[in-house]
Design an enzyme around this catalytic site. Sequence first.
Site, PDB file in Angstrom:
ATOM      1  N   ASN A  60       0.819  -1.210   0.000  1.00  8.15           N
ATOM      2  CA  ASN A  60       0.000   0.000   0.000  1.00  8.15           C
ATOM      3  C   ASN A  60       0.855   1.263   0.000  1.00  8.15           C
ATOM      4  O   ASN A  60       0.412   2.316   0.425  1.00  8.15           O
ATOM      5  CB  ASN A  60      -0.938  -0.003   1.218  1.00  8.15           C
ATOM      6  CG  ASN A  60      -2.010   1.058   1.132  1.00  8.15           C
ATOM      7  OD1 ASN A  60      -2.456   1.413   0.046  1.00  8.15           O
ATOM      8  ND2 ASN A  60      -2.406   1.589   2.268  1.00  8.15           N
ATOM      9  N   SER A 112      -4.924   2.124  -8.246  1.00  4.68           N
ATOM     10  CA  SER A 112      -5.815   3.290  -8.254  1.00  4.68           C
ATOM     11  C   SER A 112      -6.646   3.286  -9.533  1.00  4.68           C
ATOM     12  O   SER A 112      -6.186   2.802 -10.577  1.00  4.68           O
ATOM     13  CB  SER A 112      -4.983   4.576  -8.182  1.00  4.68           C
ATOM     14  OG  SER A 112      -5.757   5.710  -8.508  1.00  4.68           O
ATOM     15  N   TYR A 125       2.353   8.946 -12.015  1.00  2.00           N
ATOM     16  CA  TYR A 125       1.677   8.153 -10.989  1.00  2.00           C
ATOM     17  C   TYR A 125       0.719   7.141 -11.615  1.00  2.00           C
ATOM     18  O   TYR A 125       0.724   5.951 -11.266  1.00  2.00           O
ATOM     19  CB  TYR A 125       0.918   9.081 -10.047  1.00  2.00           C
ATOM     20  CG  TYR A 125      -0.046   8.395  -9.109  1.00  2.00           C
ATOM     21  CD1 TYR A 125       0.411   7.804  -7.939  1.00  2.00           C
ATOM     22  CD2 TYR A 125      -1.412   8.365  -9.389  1.00  2.00           C
ATOM     23  CE1 TYR A 125      -0.475   7.177  -7.067  1.00  2.00           C
ATOM     24  CE2 TYR A 125      -2.302   7.740  -8.522  1.00  2.00           C
ATOM     25  CZ  TYR A 125      -1.833   7.150  -7.364  1.00  2.00           C
ATOM     26  OH  TYR A 125      -2.720   6.533  -6.515  1.00  2.00           O
ATOM     27  N   ALA A 128       2.575   4.289 -13.267  1.00  2.00           N
ATOM     28  CA  ALA A 128       3.096   3.332 -12.285  1.00  2.00           C
ATOM     29  C   ALA A 128       1.988   2.434 -11.755  1.00  2.00           C
ATOM     30  O   ALA A 128       2.164   1.208 -11.632  1.00  2.00           O
ATOM     31  CB  ALA A 128       3.765   4.082 -11.141  1.00  2.00           C
ATOM     32  N   LYS A 129       0.839   3.019 -11.451  1.00  4.13           N
ATOM     33  CA  LYS A 129      -0.267   2.224 -10.944  1.00  4.13           C
ATOM     34  C   LYS A 129      -0.800   1.267 -12.009  1.00  4.13           C
ATOM     35  O   LYS A 129      -1.288   0.175 -11.696  1.00  4.13           O
ATOM     36  CB  LYS A 129      -1.382   3.146 -10.439  1.00  4.13           C
ATOM     37  CG  LYS A 129      -1.047   3.865  -9.137  1.00  4.13           C
ATOM     38  CD  LYS A 129      -0.761   2.876  -8.015  1.00  4.13           C
ATOM     39  CE  LYS A 129      -0.603   3.562  -6.668  1.00  4.13           C
ATOM     40  NZ  LYS A 129      -0.302   2.594  -5.582  1.00  4.13           N
ATOM     41  N   ILE A 158     -10.838   8.227  -1.931  1.00  5.29           N
ATOM     42  CA  ILE A 158     -11.031   7.850  -0.535  1.00  5.29           C
ATOM     43  C   ILE A 158     -10.724   9.056   0.357  1.00  5.29           C
ATOM     44  O   ILE A 158      -9.709   9.734   0.188  1.00  5.29           O
ATOM     45  CB  ILE A 158     -10.123   6.663  -0.157  1.00  5.29           C
ATOM     46  CG1 ILE A 158     -10.363   5.486  -1.117  1.00  5.29           C
ATOM     47  CG2 ILE A 158     -10.366   6.249   1.286  1.00  5.29           C
ATOM     48  CD1 ILE A 158     -11.791   4.969  -1.145  1.00  5.29           C
TER      49      ILE A 158
END
Length: 221
Positions: A60, A112, A125, A128-129, A158
């Site tokens: 995580n 994500s 980002y 990468a996810k 979230i």
Amino acid sequence: MDHLDQIDQIDQVGEILDAVRRSGSNGTEISADLTAPDAAAMMASQIRNELGPVDILVNNAGAYPRTPWADTDEQAWAKALDINLTAHYRTCRAFTPAMTERGWGRIIDVSSVNARLGRPGLTAYSTAKAGVLGLTPSLARELGPHGITVNTVLSGAIQVDSENDLPAHHRARPEDQIARQCVPRRGQPEDIAAAIAFLAGPSASFITAQSLTIDGGWMPH
């Protein structure tokens, strides 16, 4: 991260450890910089010495500074991939040998919805996810014969305390986000935790190589 952020994180870890110990289990806190190549292996060794082998690994780690594409240089690109993708590789490499030896294990990666939706300022980002989504089925095929399942949870928007640290012009209005979803409320950490707990438990023993989206219906598919 400033001093107050560090204090908040320490308090949260302390609360988790207290809950674990009240349940009759043992726990320990270990700090490690997963962008360092040897850190995950040293962490695995320390945990094994203090608590025994690890059966369940939840990846995580994540960071998502908003950087416009025009400003995304080699350093920013490499840093985003190192934290959001390569760190997952390092922890899996460190912990799966013992799982393989025992013939049982659970790996849950946290990705994500931006891996599929994309968002301005989060190109590195999101890339990468998306890499985590490639890691999941490939690793599941490699490790399935050894009794290890590998799945990914794709989190939506979230509500967490750290969003208050974002500059005001980078914060999405809660009502705008809720309007994108089928479920008209903010997502909570407990929503993600419940999915992870299910995938780590015995009821999910025949589920592997899957990506489960927890976003209130933001991204129907």
